[in-house]
Scaffold this motif. Structure first.
Motif, PDB file in Angstrom:
ATOM      1  N   LEU A 180      41.590  48.828  71.031  1.00  0.00           N
ATOM      2  CA  LEU A 180      41.982  48.875  69.614  1.00  0.00           C
ATOM      3  C   LEU A 180      42.404  47.496  69.102  1.00  0.00           C
ATOM      4  N   VAL A 181      43.140  46.762  69.951  1.00  0.00           N
ATOM      5  CA  VAL A 181      43.596  45.431  69.531  1.00  0.00           C
ATOM      6  C   VAL A 181      42.400  44.471  69.436  1.00  0.00           C
ATOM      7  N   THR A 182      41.503  44.545  70.431  1.00  0.00           N
ATOM      8  CA  THR A 182      40.332  43.654  70.415  1.00  0.00           C
ATOM      9  C   THR A 182      39.454  43.942  69.192  1.00  0.00           C
ATOM     10  N   ASN A 183      39.284  45.224  68.865  1.00  0.00           N
ATOM     11  CA  ASN A 183      38.500  45.564  67.664  1.00  0.00           C
ATOM     12  C   ASN A 183      39.135  44.952  66.421  1.00  0.00           C
ATOM     13  N   ALA A 184      40.464  45.056  66.324  1.00  0.00           N
ATOM     14  CA  ALA A 184      41.140  44.514  65.138  1.00  0.00           C
ATOM     15  C   ALA A 184      40.868  43.012  65.017  1.00  0.00           C
ATOM     16  N   VAL A 185      40.903  42.316  66.150  1.00  0.00           N
ATOM     17  CA  VAL A 185      40.637  40.865  66.126  1.00  0.00           C
ATOM     18  C   VAL A 185      39.165  40.616  65.751  1.00  0.00           C
ATOM     19  N   LYS A 186      38.267  41.418  66.365  1.00  0.00           N
ATOM     20  CA  LYS A 186      36.833  41.222  66.146  1.00  0.00           C
ATOM     21  C   LYS A 186      36.422  41.460  64.699  1.00  0.00           C
ATOM     22  N   TYR A 187      36.978  42.533  64.115  1.00  0.00           N
ATOM     23  CA  TYR A 187      36.521  42.933  62.785  1.00  0.00           C
ATOM     24  C   TYR A 187      37.441  42.437  61.676  1.00  0.00           C
ATOM     25  N   THR A 188      38.181  41.364  61.969  1.00  0.00           N
ATOM     26  CA  THR A 188      39.011  40.729  60.935  1.00  0.00           C
ATOM     27  C   THR A 188      38.562  39.276  60.816  1.00  0.00           C
ATOM     28  N   PRO A 189      38.261  38.860  59.602  1.00  0.00           N
ATOM     29  CA  PRO A 189      37.780  37.478  59.450  1.00  0.00           C
ATOM     30  C   PRO A 189      38.868  36.449  59.756  1.00  0.00           C
ATOM     31  N   ASP A 190      38.478  35.199  59.766  1.00  0.00           N
ATOM     32  CA  ASP A 190      39.405  34.104  60.048  1.00  0.00           C
ATOM     33  C   ASP A 190      40.630  34.184  59.133  1.00  0.00           C
TER      34      ASP A 190
ATOM     35  N   THR B 164      43.616  33.000  68.158  1.00  0.00           N
ATOM     36  CA  THR B 164      44.045  31.648  67.785  1.00  0.00           C
ATOM     37  C   THR B 164      42.884  30.783  67.281  1.00  0.00           C
ATOM     38  N   PRO B 165      41.716  30.791  67.978  1.00  0.00           N
ATOM     39  CA  PRO B 165      40.611  29.991  67.427  1.00  0.00           C
ATOM     40  C   PRO B 165      40.193  30.445  66.032  1.00  0.00           C
ATOM     41  N   LYS B 166      40.476  31.721  65.685  1.00  0.00           N
ATOM     42  CA  LYS B 166      40.109  32.219  64.354  1.00  0.00           C
ATOM     43  C   LYS B 166      41.264  32.064  63.362  1.00  0.00           C
ATOM     44  N   LYS B 167      42.326  31.399  63.812  1.00  0.00           N
ATOM     45  CA  LYS B 167      43.519  31.167  62.977  1.00  0.00           C
ATOM     46  C   LYS B 167      44.113  32.486  62.442  1.00  0.00           C
ATOM     47  N   GLN B 168      44.003  33.517  63.242  1.00  0.00           N
ATOM     48  CA  GLN B 168      44.582  34.806  62.845  1.00  0.00           C
ATOM     49  C   GLN B 168      46.018  34.895  63.353  1.00  0.00           C
ATOM     50  N   ILE B 169      46.794  35.728  62.674  1.00  0.00           N
ATOM     51  CA  ILE B 169      48.170  35.953  63.127  1.00  0.00           C
ATOM     52  C   ILE B 169      48.219  37.336  63.776  1.00  0.00           C
ATOM     53  N   VAL B 170      48.733  37.401  65.000  1.00  0.00           N
ATOM     54  CA  VAL B 170      48.849  38.701  65.676  1.00  0.00           C
ATOM     55  C   VAL B 170      50.331  38.925  65.987  1.00  0.00           C
TER      56      VAL B 170
ATOM     57  N   GLN C 195      51.317  41.913  77.549  1.00  0.00           N
ATOM     58  CA  GLN C 195      50.104  41.344  78.181  1.00  0.00           C
ATOM     59  C   GLN C 195      48.917  41.408  77.213  1.00  0.00           C
ATOM     60  N   ILE C 196      48.774  42.574  76.558  1.00  0.00           N
ATOM     61  CA  ILE C 196      47.641  42.747  75.642  1.00  0.00           C
ATOM     62  C   ILE C 196      47.759  41.770  74.466  1.00  0.00           C
ATOM     63  N   HIS C 197      48.998  41.594  73.980  1.00  0.00           N
ATOM     64  CA  HIS C 197      49.251  40.660  72.878  1.00  0.00           C
ATOM     65  C   HIS C 197      48.873  39.235  73.305  1.00  0.00           C
ATOM     66  N   HIS C 198      49.262  38.892  74.517  1.00  0.00           N
ATOM     67  CA  HIS C 198      48.962  37.561  75.055  1.00  0.00           C
ATOM     68  C   HIS C 198      47.441  37.340  75.101  1.00  0.00           C
ATOM     69  N   ASP C 199      46.701  38.341  75.591  1.00  0.00           N
ATOM     70  CA  ASP C 199      45.240  38.223  75.658  1.00  0.00           C
ATOM     71  C   ASP C 199      44.629  38.145  74.253  1.00  0.00           C
ATOM     72  N   ALA C 200      45.204  38.920  73.321  1.00  0.00           N
ATOM     73  CA  ALA C 200      44.662  38.927  71.953  1.00  0.00           C
ATOM     74  C   ALA C 200      44.845  37.560  71.302  1.00  0.00           C
ATOM     75  N   LEU C 201      45.963  36.886  71.615  1.00  0.00           N
ATOM     76  CA  LEU C 201      46.207  35.570  71.021  1.00  0.00           C
ATOM     77  C   LEU C 201      45.113  34.578  71.419  1.00  0.00           C
ATOM     78  N   ALA C 202      44.613  34.728  72.652  1.00  0.00           N
ATOM     79  CA  ALA C 202      43.557  33.823  73.113  1.00  0.00           C
ATOM     80  C   ALA C 202      42.290  33.988  72.270  1.00  0.00           C
ATOM     81  N   LEU C 203      42.024  35.218  71.804  1.00  0.00           N
ATOM     82  CA  LEU C 203      40.843  35.456  70.961  1.00  0.00           C
ATOM     83  C   LEU C 203      41.117  35.100  69.505  1.00  0.00           C
TER      84      LEU C 203
END
Ligand code: ADP
Length: 226
Positions: free
Chosen positions: A128-138, A98-104, A88-96
């Motif tokens: 922890l997962v949201t922080n990783a997405v937030k503090y990682t550039p595109d 994907t627009p940044k073209k990050q791979i999770v 579930q957390i992975h699924h939510d992280a993908l929503a944040l």
């Protein structure tokens, strides 16, 4: 005095909820019926709604922290299917991400469960997962892992993002501590995420290890050792 501080924070956070709900509700209604509103007012209303959401996140995080501090043992731990939770957390992280073209990526040991409080674990892992997405550039990469060995079970999130200077690492789990205020304000965090992680882990008798290098990325590891 410490108990008074805890009670005060809990009461203020609780009391702020109702006025905030009213403000957010009216702002939402106004923005829904925005025809005829002058553009300069529309911009102001948009910013007010954004800040109301931010305040709401702060109040929710403060209430969660108060609950974690004040009633540590009021709920019975249950068997938590961590792989299911992480999907579930992975699924939510993908929503944040994907627009940044990050791979999770997510790698889980199938069937590896934990005795604990599911909602609290969800808050900690997703912070922890949201922080990783937030503090990682595109176009960056975030790897989530959950596995066990003969000593215990481990949850780890690694990113190849901005990283954190060593001087900040020991203080990161303090409330409102930010390694870089400008960067954190831009990402709209509350500054309470890692304090929540620390408290949830303490209640699960687990520890948090942070390894990071400025400009290269970070790894946050939660170790659940019986
Ligand atoms: P915030 O709401 O500011 O993200 P947190 O308590 O979750 O608050 O994190 C505290 C600080 O730690 C952040 O402001 C940020 O500077 C730093 N931080 C947390 N996670 C990471 C990460 N994965 N990469 C780089 N910096 C991070």
């Amino acid at each position: 005095l410490e108990q008074m501080r805890k009670d005060f924070v809990a009461n203020v956070s609780h009391e702020l909820r109702t006025p905030l709900t009213v403000l957010s509700g009216y702002l939402e209604t106004l923005l829904d019926q925005s025809e005829g509103i002058e553009p300069r007012w529309l911009r102001a209303l948009g910013q007010m709604a954004q800040q109301a959401t931010r305040m709401n996140n702060l109040v929710n995080d403060l209430l969660l922290l108060s609950r974690l501090e004040n009633q540590p043992e009021d709920r019975e731990p249950c068997t938590v299917s961590v792989p299911k939770l992480l999907r579930q957390i992975h699924h939510d992280a993908l929503a944040l991400a994907t627009p940044k073209k990050q791979i999770v990526t997510l790698e889980c040991e199938p069937g590896l469960c934990l005795l604990g409080i599911e909602n609290d674990l969800r808050s900690a892992f997703s912070n922890l997962v949201t922080n990783a997405v937030k503090y990682t550039p595109d176009a960056g990469t975030i790897a989530i892992r959950w596995w066990s060995d003969s000593n215990g079970a481990y949850f780890k999130v690694c990113d190849n993002g901005l990283g954190i200077d060593q001087i900040h690492i020991s203080r990161l789990t303090e409330r409102f501590y930010r390694a870089d205020a400008a960067r954190s304000t831009a990402t709209g965090g509350t500054g309470l995420g890692l304090a929540i992680v620390k408290h949830v882990l303490m209640q699960h008798k687990a520890t948090l290890n942070i390894q990071s290098e400025l400009g290269r990325g970070s790894c946050f590891t939660c170790s659940f050792l019986p």
